[in-house]
Design a protein around this motif. Structure first.
Motif, short mmCIF file in Angstrom:
data_model
loop_
_atom_site.label_atom_id
_atom_site.label_comp_id
_atom_site.label_asym_id
_atom_site.label_seq_id
_atom_site.Cartn_x
_atom_site.Cartn_y
_atom_site.Cartn_z
N THR A 38 4.64 5.04 -13.54
CA THR A 38 5.42 4.74 -12.34
C THR A 38 5.20 3.28 -12.00
OG1 THR A 38 3.61 5.51 -10.92
CG2 THR A 38 5.35 7.09 -11.48
N VAL A 39 6.13 2.69 -11.23
CA VAL A 39 6.18 1.24 -11.09
C VAL A 39 6.33 0.82 -9.63
CG1 VAL A 39 7.48 -0.84 -11.72
CG2 VAL A 39 7.21 1.01 -13.38
N VAL A 40 5.61 -0.22 -9.27
CA VAL A 40 5.87 -0.98 -8.05
C VAL A 40 6.29 -2.37 -8.48
CG1 VAL A 40 4.93 -1.92 -5.90
CG2 VAL A 40 4.21 0.34 -6.70
N LEU A 41 7.53 -2.73 -8.18
CA LEU A 41 8.06 -4.04 -8.54
C LEU A 41 7.97 -4.98 -7.35
CD1 LEU A 41 9.71 -6.01 -10.38
CD2 LEU A 41 11.78 -4.95 -9.42
N LYS A 42 7.34 -6.14 -7.58
CA LYS A 42 7.36 -7.21 -6.58
C LYS A 42 8.19 -8.36 -7.13
CE LYS A 42 5.10 -10.83 -5.83
NZ LYS A 42 6.21 -11.72 -5.37
N PRO A 43 9.44 -8.48 -6.70
CA PRO A 43 10.27 -9.58 -7.16
C PRO A 43 9.84 -10.91 -6.53
CG PRO A 43 11.56 -7.78 -6.21
CD PRO A 43 10.15 -7.59 -5.81
N SER A 44 10.37 -11.99 -7.08
CA SER A 44 10.09 -13.32 -6.54
C SER A 44 10.90 -13.57 -5.28
CB SER A 44 10.42 -14.39 -7.58
OG SER A 44 10.38 -15.67 -7.00
N PRO A 45 10.32 -14.17 -4.26
CA PRO A 45 11.09 -14.49 -3.05
C PRO A 45 12.16 -15.54 -3.28
CG PRO A 45 8.85 -15.37 -2.90
CD PRO A 45 8.89 -14.50 -4.11
N ASP A 73 0.83 -1.20 0.00
CA ASP A 73 0.00 0.00 0.00
C ASP A 73 0.87 1.26 0.00
OD1 ASP A 73 -2.67 1.37 0.35
OD2 ASP A 73 -1.69 2.01 2.21
N ALA A 74 1.91 1.26 0.83
CA ALA A 74 2.81 2.43 0.88
C ALA A 74 3.51 2.63 -0.45
CB ALA A 74 3.82 2.24 2.01
N ALA A 75 3.93 1.55 -1.08
CA ALA A 75 4.64 1.65 -2.36
C ALA A 75 3.71 2.15 -3.46
CB ALA A 75 5.23 0.30 -2.73
N VAL A 76 2.50 1.63 -3.50
CA VAL A 76 1.55 2.05 -4.54
C VAL A 76 1.18 3.52 -4.37
CG1 VAL A 76 -0.78 1.73 -5.45
CG2 VAL A 76 0.63 -0.26 -4.91
N LYS A 77 0.98 3.95 -3.14
CA LYS A 77 0.64 5.35 -2.91
C LYS A 77 1.80 6.27 -3.30
CE LYS A 77 -2.93 4.59 0.57
NZ LYS A 77 -3.28 4.62 2.02
N ALA A 78 3.02 5.82 -3.07
CA ALA A 78 4.18 6.61 -3.51
C ALA A 78 4.22 6.71 -5.03
CB ALA A 78 5.46 5.97 -2.98
N ALA A 79 3.94 5.61 -5.70
CA ALA A 79 3.92 5.62 -7.16
C ALA A 79 2.81 6.52 -7.69
CB ALA A 79 3.74 4.19 -7.68
N ARG A 80 1.67 6.50 -7.00
CA ARG A 80 0.55 7.35 -7.42
C ARG A 80 0.90 8.83 -7.29
NH1 ARG A 80 -3.33 5.52 -10.45
NH2 ARG A 80 -2.91 7.38 -11.63
N VAL A 130 9.02 6.94 -8.38
CA VAL A 130 8.89 6.47 -9.76
C VAL A 130 9.10 4.96 -9.83
CG1 VAL A 130 9.89 6.59 -12.08
CG2 VAL A 130 9.48 8.68 -10.78
N LEU A 131 10.07 4.44 -9.09
CA LEU A 131 10.31 3.00 -9.00
C LEU A 131 10.34 2.62 -7.53
CD1 LEU A 131 11.01 0.23 -10.23
CD2 LEU A 131 13.42 0.91 -10.15
N GLY A 157 -0.56 4.61 -16.33
CA GLY A 157 -0.68 4.96 -14.91
C GLY A 157 0.32 4.23 -14.05
N VAL A 158 -0.15 3.78 -12.90
CA VAL A 158 0.68 3.03 -11.95
C VAL A 158 0.71 1.57 -12.38
CG1 VAL A 158 0.96 2.27 -9.57
CG2 VAL A 158 0.22 4.61 -10.05
N VAL A 159 1.90 1.04 -12.53
CA VAL A 159 2.08 -0.34 -13.00
C VAL A 159 2.57 -1.21 -11.85
CG1 VAL A 159 3.40 -1.85 -14.54
CG2 VAL A 159 2.59 0.39 -15.35
N GLY A 160 1.87 -2.31 -11.62
CA GLY A 160 2.35 -3.35 -10.71
C GLY A 160 3.08 -4.40 -11.52
N ALA A 161 4.39 -4.51 -11.31
CA ALA A 161 5.22 -5.45 -12.06
C ALA A 161 5.60 -6.62 -11.16
CB ALA A 161 6.48 -4.76 -12.58
#
Length: 479
Positions: free
Chosen positions: A168-175, A41-48, A197-198, A140-144
């Motif tokens: 702008t991007v929120v990247l969720k890498p693989s664990p 949520d914090a990351a997406v709001k920053a990207a927004r 932005v990232l 818009g905001v991209v969830g990658a």
């Protein structure tokens, strides 16, 4: 480890962590925090904020291109360390890692810097009432969501075109590859990407689900399994949310009766064994003309036996381990199923006795596989080949297309026009003629259960742009 949110390192909202284990040794090489819904949520709001209120949302294509090239330079300065880290995480041979984790991300940033500089983002067309201004604007905001097999390259498949488009991007890498994505954060700060932005939050499926469903996300770009893609696609459909899904494969290499064994073997590593066969385009169904069948079976088996297994950081090693112990067990499970079928085990089929540590598996070849066998239908994601005979070109095309997937493929023939004729009829997103090598300048993606949409090439930016039509007076025609 912290997360990268709004241009700074952020403390996780919970104390959840996981150990990162080296694939070749089974030893712990780091500890990573796992993000929660609050971190997403914090990351997406920053990207927004960066999109709606920050300088990125008002930037020009030329300004973004300059930043992308600086980002590329910063990544190049970290390329060697990044390559080694990824090889330790997922077992990728170091030479390949240097190309695809060290070099490819910077190359992609430069490609999309060029694309956005040369793309017409606004044009004026005459209309019955005056004129229409047709604009391309960022989606818009991209969830990658990136996978573990090529973590740097496949993340940048999404980041580069998204940033070029002005998203702008929120990247969720693989664990499974928990550590390397933060190289992006260091490089982004050095390159001067504006805050938000990232953003990067490592997480498991719950974090991924929170990103997919977040109300401030406009698009999801996902690479991973077809099973996960179905879930993500269904949620994006429910939310009327844009999505690009690059999913699994069970691709076919078609060896026609006039094919060259020498040419085939020279290309087999890229086509079928690349990255220890932990590759979505792996051509693990090898279809062979009946008149050449036993000859090619023997050649493929000998080729599989020629691999040198060991620590992927050793440049002489040609095949590393599976990425995790869990994945090794999955591959062994597929081998066990095939052993209980009518298929003939030609070589491999077990763990190498001389490698007690790490998640190694012998390159394995089964002959006389029926295309209805599970080994021919399901993605193994490991070095397990299913060899299948065919009678003629029509039969080969039928078998190649008798799959739920359609991502990669190849045709091998001394007559390239004949190979092209076959290739045109195989329902797959990419296919090679006497070789298979991904082209960063051409669209990549799949048919059927292999996904929706395309990445790479100039076409890859289209998924990150929206069209807007502004109806105006005729005076804009002469402006």
């Amino acid at each position: 480890m912290r997360f990268f949110i709004d241009g700074a390192w952020a403390e996780p909202s919970t104390g959840r962590t996981q150990n990162q284990v080296e694939a070749a040794t089974g030893e712990i090489i780091g500890v990573a925090a796992l993000g929660s819904e609050a971190d997403i949520d914090a990351a997406v709001k920053a990207a927004r904020r960066a999109l709606d209120d920050g300088p990125w949302g008002r930037s020009t294509a030329a300004e973004r291109a300059v930043t992308l090239r600086k980002f590329a330079e910063a990544l190049e300065r970290r390329a060697e360390d990044t390559s080694v880290l990824v090889s330790r995480e997922n077992g990728m041979p170091i030479g390949l890692s240097q190309m695809l984790n060290g070099g490819a991300p910077a190359a992609l940033l430069r490609i999309y810097a060029d694309v956005i500089e040369n793309l017409l983002l606004e044009e004026v067309r005459p209309s019955q009432a005056g004129s229409t201004i047709v604009r391309r604007e960022p989606v818009g905001v991209v969830g990658a969501i990136a996978p573990w097999n090529f973590p740097q390259a496949l993340a940048m498949f999404k980041i580069a075109p998204a940033l070029a488009a002005g998203c702008t991007v929120v990247l969720k890498p693989s664990p499974e590859t928990a550590l390397d994505s933060y190289m992006f954060a260091d490089a982004a700060r050095e390159a001067g990407l504006p805050e938000g932005v990232l953003n990067i939050v490592l997480g498991d499926r719950d974090a991924g689900a929170a990103l997919v469903s977040h109300p401030l996300v406009d698009k999801i770009a996902f690479t991973g399994s077809t099973e996960a893609g179905r879930i993500i696609g269904a949620e994006c459909g429910r939310l009327i949310r844009r999505s690009t899904l690059e999913l699994g494969g069970k691709s076919a290499a078609v060896f026609l009766e006039d094919g060259s064994i020498e040419t085939f073997l020279s290309g087999l590593d890229n086509a079928s064994f690349l990255n220890n066969s932990q590759t979505c385009t792996t051509q693990s169904r090898i279809l062979i003309a009946r008149s050449r069948y036993e000859e090619v079976v023997d050649a493929v088996a000998n080729f599989a036996d020629s691999y040198k297994l060991g620590n992927p950081l050793d440049p002489s090693v040609t095949m590393g381990p599976m990425a995790t112990e869990r994945h090794l067990d999955r591959v062994l499970g597929h081998i066990g199923i095939a052993k209980n079928s009518n298929a003939r085990l030609v070589t491999g089929g077990s763990r190498p006795a001389e490698l007690e540590q790490g998640w190694f598996i012998q390159p394995t070849v089964f002959a006389d596989v029926d295309n209805n066998d599970r080994l021919a239908r399901e993605e193994v994601f490991g070095p397990v080949m299913a060899l299948i005979p065919f009678e003629n070109d029509e039969d080969a095309i039928r078998i190649a297309n008798d799959s739920n997937y359609g991502l990669g493929g190849s045709v091998w023939s001394a007559d390239e026009d004949r190979a092209l004729s076959v290739a045109r009829r195989v329902r797959t997103g990419t296919i090679g003629l006497n070789y298979y090598t991904l082209d960063l300048g051409a669209p990549f993606g799949g048919f059927k259960d292999s996904g929706i949409g395309r990445e790479l090439g100039p076409e890859g930016i289209n998924a990150y742009l929206e069209y807007k039509s502004i109806y105006g007076s005729s005076r804009y025609l002469s402006a």
